[in-house]
Design a protein around this motif. Sequence first.
Motif, PDB file in Angstrom:
ATOM      1  N   UNK A   1       0.174  -6.036  -5.803  1.00  0.00           N
ATOM      2  CA  UNK A   1      -0.393  -4.972  -6.616  1.00  0.00           C
ATOM      3  C   UNK A   1      -1.879  -5.170  -6.876  1.00  0.00           C
ATOM      4  N   UNK A   2      -2.296  -6.407  -7.107  1.00  0.00           N
ATOM      5  CA  UNK A   2      -3.708  -6.635  -7.425  1.00  0.00           C
ATOM      6  C   UNK A   2      -4.569  -6.920  -6.204  1.00  0.00           C
ATOM      7  N   UNK A   3      -3.949  -6.999  -5.038  1.00  0.00           N
ATOM      8  CA  UNK A   3      -4.690  -7.262  -3.809  1.00  0.00           C
ATOM      9  C   UNK A   3      -5.675  -6.129  -3.504  1.00  0.00           C
ATOM     10  N   UNK A   4      -6.778  -6.471  -2.888  1.00  0.00           N
ATOM     11  CA  UNK A   4      -7.750  -5.444  -2.482  1.00  0.00           C
ATOM     12  C   UNK A   4      -7.175  -4.567  -1.369  1.00  0.00           C
ATOM     13  N   UNK A   5      -6.371  -5.177  -0.516  1.00  0.00           N
ATOM     14  CA  UNK A   5      -5.738  -4.442   0.591  1.00  0.00           C
ATOM     15  C   UNK A   5      -4.437  -3.829   0.105  1.00  0.00           C
ATOM     16  N   UNK A   6      -4.185  -2.583   0.473  1.00  0.00           N
ATOM     17  CA  UNK A   6      -2.934  -1.915   0.109  1.00  0.00           C
ATOM     18  C   UNK A   6      -2.383  -1.256   1.346  1.00  0.00           C
ATOM     19  N   UNK A   7      -1.213  -1.731   1.837  1.00  0.00           N
ATOM     20  CA  UNK A   7      -0.664  -1.249   3.086  1.00  0.00           C
ATOM     21  C   UNK A   7       0.361  -0.127   3.000  1.00  0.00           C
ATOM     22  N   UNK A   8       1.222  -0.096   1.957  1.00  0.00           N
ATOM     23  CA  UNK A   8       2.262   0.925   1.916  1.00  0.00           C
ATOM     24  C   UNK A   8       1.701   2.349   1.933  1.00  0.00           C
ATOM     25  N   UNK A   9       2.453   3.292   2.516  1.00  0.00           N
ATOM     26  CA  UNK A   9       1.972   4.677   2.596  1.00  0.00           C
ATOM     27  C   UNK A   9       1.886   5.376   1.237  1.00  0.00           C
ATOM     28  N   UNK A  10       2.670   4.918   0.255  1.00  0.00           N
ATOM     29  CA  UNK A  10       2.598   5.503  -1.080  1.00  0.00           C
ATOM     30  C   UNK A  10       1.358   4.999  -1.795  1.00  0.00           C
TER      31      UNK A  10
END
Length: 64
Positions: A10-19
Motif C-alpha cells: 500500500x505504501x510502495x511508490x509502485x502500484x501494479x494492480x488495475x484497481x
Amino acid sequence: MRPSHTQADVISREWGPPLGRDEAVFPLPWVRENKFWPSVNRIDDVYGDRNLLCACVPMEEYGS
C-alpha cells in the motif's frame, strides 16, 4: 475475491494492480475500520494453501 495487500504494498511508490489503491485496499465501506493487514504476501498464491507440505518427522523415527 480480491487479494489482500500488505502494508508495504500500500505504501510502495509502485502500484501494479488495475484497481486504484483506495478501492483495492478498502473494497467495502466497513473494511476501512476493520482492515486486517497481512505482514507478508503469499509466495505462490493459493497453491500453498491447497497443496500442503508436511514437515513432520517420518513415523519410523517414533519407534518404541
